[in-house]
Design an enzyme around this catalytic site. Sequence first.
Site, mmCIF file in Angstrom:
data_model
loop_
_atom_site.group_PDB
_atom_site.id
_atom_site.type_symbol
_atom_site.label_atom_id
_atom_site.label_comp_id
_atom_site.label_asym_id
_atom_site.label_seq_id
_atom_site.Cartn_x
_atom_site.Cartn_y
_atom_site.Cartn_z
ATOM 1 C CG ASP A 109 -1.897 1.026 1.400
ATOM 2 O OD1 ASP A 109 -2.065 1.818 0.460
ATOM 3 O OD2 ASP A 109 -2.530 1.119 2.468
ATOM 4 C CG PHE A 158 -9.749 -1.163 3.580
ATOM 5 C CD1 PHE A 158 -8.460 -1.126 4.084
ATOM 6 C CD2 PHE A 158 -10.621 -2.143 4.051
ATOM 7 C CE1 PHE A 158 -8.041 -2.042 5.045
ATOM 8 C CE2 PHE A 158 -10.209 -3.063 5.005
ATOM 9 C CZ PHE A 158 -8.915 -3.013 5.503
#
Length: 182
Positions: A109, A158
């Site tokens: 990420d 997410f």
Amino acid sequence: MDTSNKITVKDKKFTVSISAEEIQKSVKRVADEINRDYAGKEIFFIGVLNGVFMFASDLMKNIKVPCTISFMKVSSYEGTTSTGKIKNLIGLNADIMDKDVVIIEDIVDTGFTMKSILAQLKAKLPKSIRIASLIFKPDSFREDYNVDYVGFRIPNDFIVGYGLDYDGYGRNLPEIYTIVNE
Ligand code: IMP
Ligand code: MG
């Protein structure tokens, strides 16, 4: 957005974004790239727990060169945002000196977790070190190293499923789901 097939994981809603078939196809493609690049060599895989267990398992089933695997466990997330702090929960209990290492991760990420893992592993003097991540979020990535093998590049949303969790839940899902912002 079509929200008819929403699921709830803990207290948030998610909708499917990558099917089980697409995941398997991409895992096979990543394994083929690794098989090609490591022909005639031996791979020492290091899986990063917990999230990687499904990807590591499916990836290894498609690896044709001699290989071994070990795991380490780090933790960085609480809820749906990175805490920016890495905890080493289980360190690497193996000698990787002069070995060709491939780190396997579920997701890169911001890249902060992998940066810390890379620094730790490089200090153990492997012959080479590369990264295979099922998911990469390029818009979130803030580091300068290369993620060598990537299953899917996705937007900065997410996700859960296929090993990835929201507060520990959702890892069992065979598909990948994206959070629904309501
Ligand atoms: P980074 O340090 O920001 O690259 O975050 C890496 C770690 O955060 C991963 O190993 C995951 O455990 C977790 N993570 C990042 N994005 C997600 C997500 O979308 N869903 C679930 N976990 C995530
Ligand atoms: Mg992880």
